[in-house]
Write an enzyme that holds these catalytic residues in place. Sequence first.
Site, PDB file in Angstrom:
ATOM      1  N   HIS A 169       0.843  -1.280   0.178  1.00 16.82           N
ATOM      2  CA  HIS A 169      -0.095   0.056  -0.244  1.00 16.82           C
ATOM      3  C   HIS A 169       0.865   1.191   0.093  1.00 16.82           C
ATOM      4  CE1 HIS A 169      -3.061  -2.686   1.892  1.00 16.82           C
ATOM      5  NE2 HIS A 169      -3.737  -2.201   0.854  1.00 16.82           N
ATOM      6  N   CYS A 194      -2.419   0.376   9.800  1.00 14.02           N
ATOM      7  CA  CYS A 194      -3.494  -0.766   9.429  1.00 14.02           C
ATOM      8  C   CYS A 194      -4.262  -1.251  10.561  1.00 14.02           C
ATOM      9  CB  CYS A 194      -2.988  -2.081   8.738  1.00 14.02           C
ATOM     10  SG  CYS A 194      -1.359  -1.919   8.103  1.00 14.02           S
TER      11      CYS A 194
HETATM   12  C1  CIR Z   1      -3.690  -7.781   3.039  1.00 16.77           C
HETATM   13  O1  CIR Z   1      -3.135  -8.430   2.432  1.00 16.77           O
HETATM   14  O2  CIR Z   1      -4.644  -7.143   2.953  1.00 16.77           O
HETATM   15  C2  CIR Z   1      -3.269  -7.945   4.731  1.00 16.77           C
HETATM   16  N1  CIR Z   1      -2.713  -9.460   4.671  1.00 16.77           N
HETATM   17  C3  CIR Z   1      -2.490  -6.903   5.063  1.00 16.77           C
HETATM   18  C4  CIR Z   1      -3.296  -5.595   5.171  1.00 16.77           C
HETATM   19  C5  CIR Z   1      -2.259  -4.630   5.566  1.00 16.77           C
HETATM   20  N2  CIR Z   1      -3.052  -3.206   5.597  1.00 16.77           N
HETATM   21  C6  CIR Z   1      -2.273  -2.058   5.383  1.00 16.77           C
HETATM   22  O3  CIR Z   1      -1.328  -2.198   4.935  1.00 16.77           O
HETATM   23  N3  CIR Z   1      -3.125  -0.958   5.396  1.00 16.77           N
END
Ligand code: CIR
Length: 257
Positions: free
Chosen positions: A160, A247
């Site tokens: 992201h 997150c």
């Molecule tokens: C994903 O791949 O969606 C989750 N395992 C990790 C999300 C992390 N979120 C973020 O960086 N905003």
Amino acid sequence: MLKAITRQISRSVTKCELTHVSREPIDLERARRQHRELERCLVDLGCDLTSLPEEPDLPDAVFVEDPVVVLDEIAVLALPGAPSRRPEVTSLADALAPFRELTSITEPGTLDGGDVLRLGRTLFVGRSTRTNDAAIDQLTSLVSPLEYTVVQVTVTGCLHLKSAVTQVGEETLLINRKWVDPGAFAKLHLIEVDPAEPRAANALCVGDSVIFPKRFERTRERLEKHNIDVCTVAASELAKAEGGITCCALVFESQAR
Ligand code: CIR
């Protein structure tokens, strides 16, 4: 007053989505201890915390930043780029309804909140494997009447935009230039992560402080040299699920609508 919303870690987190990291065993109990440490830190920094219950069958539901973008006036329910994450939106919408008018991104748009970095009235939006042009167009139409400007930024090599750059001061960003072109942020003061710590660019600004992973000591020194108040937390287990600090929490001014 600042409101923080978190969600307990799902027992199925070991089945999480992964894009740029290889699967490693996650110690659920340790992950939960570390998550509680983050929640304590949010409370210590003055947040009124709502910790939502676990979503046992949604592996990535702890990452509450991605299904929604909370602005001062509205909350935009995202359409997460990973289909497995779309059911996470409903319960977050319920949690946010008392605080904000809700609007939505719709197909063919896909957007993850982790791709939206807000600085004042500017929204930097990462074009990533999760966030597409259609969603960026929709977001622009939703927020332009509220006088936000949307600036599109291309993200490469990480999940992201906020894996590559986050806010650590009023006009200061922490950045890994290898993952995002710093050109878009030319008017801001940039602190670079230590080259040995490429994953250190994700910090969570809460008031005048920054919550930051304990393990990135060299980058923390850089922040402290800039007189930034750093509150460190252990975050190694959820890092294995490709999650950072931002997150795990939605932090916003809690004025009810
Ligand atoms: C994903 O791949 O969606 C989750 N395992 C990790 C999300 C992390 N979120 C973020 O960086 N905003």
